[in-house]
Design a protein around this motif. Sequence first.
Motif, PDB file in Angstrom:
ATOM      1  N   GLY A 255       0.805  -1.212   0.000  1.00 28.56           N
ATOM      2  CA  GLY A 255       0.000   0.000   0.000  1.00 28.56           C
ATOM      3  C   GLY A 255       0.834   1.255   0.000  1.00 28.56           C
ATOM      4  N   LEU A 256       2.111   1.111   0.341  1.00 25.32           N
ATOM      5  CA  LEU A 256       3.012   2.270   0.333  1.00 25.32           C
ATOM      6  C   LEU A 256       4.064   2.109  -0.758  1.00 25.32           C
ATOM      7  CD1 LEU A 256       3.521   2.640   4.201  1.00 25.32           C
ATOM      8  CD2 LEU A 256       2.014   3.984   2.730  1.00 25.32           C
ATOM      9  N   GLU A 257       4.865   1.065  -0.660  1.00 24.02           N
ATOM     10  CA  GLU A 257       5.925   0.780  -1.634  1.00 24.02           C
ATOM     11  C   GLU A 257       5.803  -0.674  -2.056  1.00 24.02           C
ATOM     12  OE1 GLU A 257       7.971   2.816  -2.958  1.00 24.02           O
ATOM     13  OE2 GLU A 257       7.775   4.605  -1.709  1.00 24.02           O
ATOM     14  N   VAL A 258       4.982  -0.900  -3.076  1.00 28.90           N
ATOM     15  CA  VAL A 258       4.716  -2.278  -3.484  1.00 28.90           C
ATOM     16  C   VAL A 258       5.989  -2.964  -3.967  1.00 28.90           C
ATOM     17  CG1 VAL A 258       3.345  -3.771  -4.988  1.00 28.90           C
ATOM     18  CG2 VAL A 258       2.345  -1.681  -4.066  1.00 28.90           C
ATOM     19  N   GLU A 259       6.870  -2.230  -4.627  1.00 27.06           N
ATOM     20  CA  GLU A 259       8.122  -2.830  -5.113  1.00 27.06           C
ATOM     21  C   GLU A 259       8.951  -3.374  -3.957  1.00 27.06           C
ATOM     22  OE1 GLU A 259       7.077   0.206  -5.780  1.00 27.06           O
ATOM     23  OE2 GLU A 259       7.162   0.646  -7.936  1.00 27.06           O
ATOM     24  N   LEU A 260       9.030  -2.590  -2.881  1.00 25.82           N
ATOM     25  CA  LEU A 260       9.788  -3.045  -1.714  1.00 25.82           C
ATOM     26  C   LEU A 260       9.116  -4.256  -1.065  1.00 25.82           C
ATOM     27  CD1 LEU A 260      10.778   0.356  -0.050  1.00 25.82           C
ATOM     28  CD2 LEU A 260      12.167  -1.134  -1.508  1.00 25.82           C
ATOM     29  N   ALA A 261       7.788  -4.236  -1.006  1.00 25.67           N
ATOM     30  CA  ALA A 261       7.072  -5.377  -0.436  1.00 25.67           C
ATOM     31  C   ALA A 261       7.347  -6.643  -1.237  1.00 25.67           C
ATOM     32  CB  ALA A 261       5.572  -5.091  -0.389  1.00 25.67           C
ATOM     33  N   ALA A 262       7.351  -6.536  -2.561  1.00 30.53           N
ATOM     34  CA  ALA A 262       7.622  -7.692  -3.417  1.00 30.53           C
ATOM     35  C   ALA A 262       9.029  -8.220  -3.183  1.00 30.53           C
ATOM     36  CB  ALA A 262       7.431  -7.309  -4.884  1.00 30.53           C
ATOM     37  N   GLU A 263       9.982  -7.319  -3.045  1.00 34.01           N
ATOM     38  CA  GLU A 263      11.357  -7.753  -2.812  1.00 34.01           C
ATOM     39  C   GLU A 263      11.492  -8.456  -1.455  1.00 34.01           C
ATOM     40  OE1 GLU A 263      15.391  -8.471  -3.311  1.00 34.01           O
ATOM     41  OE2 GLU A 263      13.763  -8.048  -4.711  1.00 34.01           O
ATOM     42  N   ASP A 264      10.810  -7.962  -0.438  1.00 35.90           N
ATOM     43  CA  ASP A 264      10.872  -8.605   0.877  1.00 35.90           C
ATOM     44  C   ASP A 264      10.226  -9.986   0.849  1.00 35.90           C
ATOM     45  OD1 ASP A 264      12.291  -6.685   2.290  1.00 35.90           O
ATOM     46  OD2 ASP A 264      10.498  -5.482   2.679  1.00 35.90           O
ATOM     47  N   VAL A 265       9.131 -10.135   0.126  1.00 37.27           N
ATOM     48  CA  VAL A 265       8.506 -11.461  -0.012  1.00 37.27           C
ATOM     49  C   VAL A 265       9.453 -12.414  -0.728  1.00 37.27           C
ATOM     50  CG1 VAL A 265       6.637 -12.739  -1.130  1.00 37.27           C
ATOM     51  CG2 VAL A 265       6.145 -10.612   0.098  1.00 37.27           C
ATOM     52  N   ARG A 266      10.138 -11.903  -1.750  1.00 39.68           N
ATOM     53  CA  ARG A 266      11.111 -12.714  -2.483  1.00 39.68           C
ATOM     54  C   ARG A 266      12.249 -13.159  -1.540  1.00 39.68           C
ATOM     55  NH1 ARG A 266      11.925  -9.285  -5.933  1.00 39.68           N
ATOM     56  NH2 ARG A 266      10.355  -9.918  -7.465  1.00 39.68           N
ATOM     57  N   LEU A 267      12.719 -12.261  -0.696  1.00 38.75           N
ATOM     58  CA  LEU A 267      13.791 -12.580   0.246  1.00 38.75           C
ATOM     59  C   LEU A 267      13.314 -13.581   1.306  1.00 38.75           C
ATOM     60  CD1 LEU A 267      15.337  -9.029   0.742  1.00 38.75           C
ATOM     61  CD2 LEU A 267      16.384 -10.979  -0.444  1.00 38.75           C
ATOM     62  N   ALA A 268      12.053 -13.473   1.733  1.00 37.36           N
ATOM     63  CA  ALA A 268      11.506 -14.437   2.698  1.00 37.36           C
ATOM     64  C   ALA A 268      11.472 -15.832   2.091  1.00 37.36           C
ATOM     65  CB  ALA A 268      10.105 -14.007   3.133  1.00 37.36           C
ATOM     66  N   ALA A 269      11.056 -15.920   0.826  1.00 36.40           N
ATOM     67  CA  ALA A 269      11.044 -17.224   0.147  1.00 36.40           C
ATOM     68  C   ALA A 269      12.453 -17.787   0.040  1.00 36.40           C
ATOM     69  CB  ALA A 269      10.411 -17.086  -1.238  1.00 36.40           C
ATOM     70  N   ARG A 270      13.405 -16.919  -0.232  1.00 31.73           N
ATOM     71  CA  ARG A 270      14.796 -17.358  -0.348  1.00 31.73           C
ATOM     72  C   ARG A 270      15.318 -17.891   0.991  1.00 31.73           C
ATOM     73  NH1 ARG A 270      18.849 -16.435  -4.057  1.00 31.73           N
ATOM     74  NH2 ARG A 270      20.989 -16.424  -3.256  1.00 31.73           N
ATOM     75  N   ALA A 271      14.915 -17.251   2.092  1.00 29.56           N
ATOM     76  CA  ALA A 271      15.334 -17.721   3.420  1.00 29.56           C
ATOM     77  C   ALA A 271      14.827 -19.131   3.687  1.00 29.56           C
ATOM     78  CB  ALA A 271      14.831 -16.760   4.502  1.00 29.56           C
ATOM     79  N   LEU A 272      13.581 -19.410   3.292  1.00 32.19           N
ATOM     80  CA  LEU A 272      13.035 -20.761   3.475  1.00 32.19           C
ATOM     81  C   LEU A 272      13.738 -21.764   2.572  1.00 32.19           C
ATOM     82  CD1 LEU A 272       9.195 -20.045   3.782  1.00 32.19           C
ATOM     83  CD2 LEU A 272      10.853 -20.423   5.609  1.00 32.19           C
ATOM     84  N   GLU A 273      14.094 -21.320   1.363  1.00 34.94           N
ATOM     85  CA  GLU A 273      14.793 -22.215   0.433  1.00 34.94           C
ATOM     86  C   GLU A 273      16.162 -22.629   0.972  1.00 34.94           C
ATOM     87  OE1 GLU A 273      14.859 -19.884  -3.105  1.00 34.94           O
ATOM     88  OE2 GLU A 273      12.927 -20.619  -3.835  1.00 34.94           O
TER      89      GLU A 273
END
Length: 446
Positions: A405-423
């Motif tokens: 709702g504020l910085e969607v690009e940053l939110a997408a990058e953080d979700v990508r990094l969370a997935a990478r942490a689980l991987e």
Amino acid sequence: MADTIFALATAAGRAAVAVVRISGPDTLRVVQTLAGRAPAPRMAALRKLRHDGVELDEALVLRFEGPASYTGEDSAEFHVHGGRAVVEALLSALSALGLRLAEPGEFTRRAFENGKLDLAQAEGVADLIDAETEAQRRQALGQVGGALSQRYDRWRELLVQSLAMLEAAVDFPDEDLPEEVAERARPGLRILADELDVALADVSRGRRVRDGYRIALVGAPNAGKSTLLNGLVERDAAIVTDTPGTTRDVIEVPLVLGGYRVLIADTAGLRETDDAIEAEGVRRARRWAEEADLRLWVVDGFHVEQVEALEATVRPEDWLVLNKADIADANTLSQAEARWSREGLRVHRLSARSEDAVSGLREALASHVADALSGAEFPAATRLRHAERLSEARSYLARALSDIGLEVELAAEDVRLAARALEKITGRVDPEDVLGRVFSTFCIGK
């Protein structure tokens, strides 16, 4: 092309049977050279093993063609008689044929590299080999079977679904997409964040099943800690004398309670002292007790005032053991028991020299450990690195939820990094140094 490796897969020393494993591209050639005729894949055959015209042994030979093998490569096993000379002759022959002695965990590492196991499953293999209790066996077997990996994969899939919505909002802002498409990612991320919170709250359970539940016996000198330790473990593990300060270091003794591995420690008596050695023992005692899962404060029944001195140190979850109950004043003990029971402590009145009394305490401890370590769900972490990556993923999720709702690009990058942490937990993106540390803890031959 990978080397062909070999190792003794059973324990060294005199035994009825020893198993030697090989894996790699030269497997078929080596089997034919030693056995004369290779058995059909996955069929056992009795063969005489010969090298340079010398008969080594009569062995059961099994051959597995990759990728339908443990390592994913061509591999074989020689089941020979377990005498030291027989085993050494076979190992020498394999070396002379150009094979290389396997490094610790190299068979399982090849299974990982060839997609037969992920990293969490490979760690389960090591834990299964080291399992000493039924609980450790169950946990390790579940991990080998993919219980942890399936959980991580489900969480990763939730992240991928949410990421798709966020990226759509970033990449196609002018397209005819549903209104507030980025906001549609929030519920799934919120659910996952809650599940990770639960997993992190439970993070120590799997590690304690694997490494052992830690119980510290603490208290003043001559309270009876060493006698109680010997009674609980049913052997003379600690020296018992009438001289205060006999125990000057932490004495750790493993045992099994309620089907779980436990480490119980006798510690130096807590008191002020000018003796440098005893002072170091007291320091170590305090540190071990601070990190323990459960502390048993042992108090001499003739000196219940010792309890008052402990008041600032005792935690509500600690247990209080009023020792020497067979000879101390019963009224004094009853008053102390009533007072500290009101404070919320679990109080046990006993004589550490009584087998029946100590047996009752042992049963109470077994029930407590089982309650603490059993759970309805498979633990989310069995090693420190799992817990670190889960915490990392949760931090990224928190940022993502704030940025939507504020910085969607940053939110997408953080979700990508969370997935990478689980991987990283399953080894999809683990760096080489992490893999090296994991597999170096394995025994040779596995």
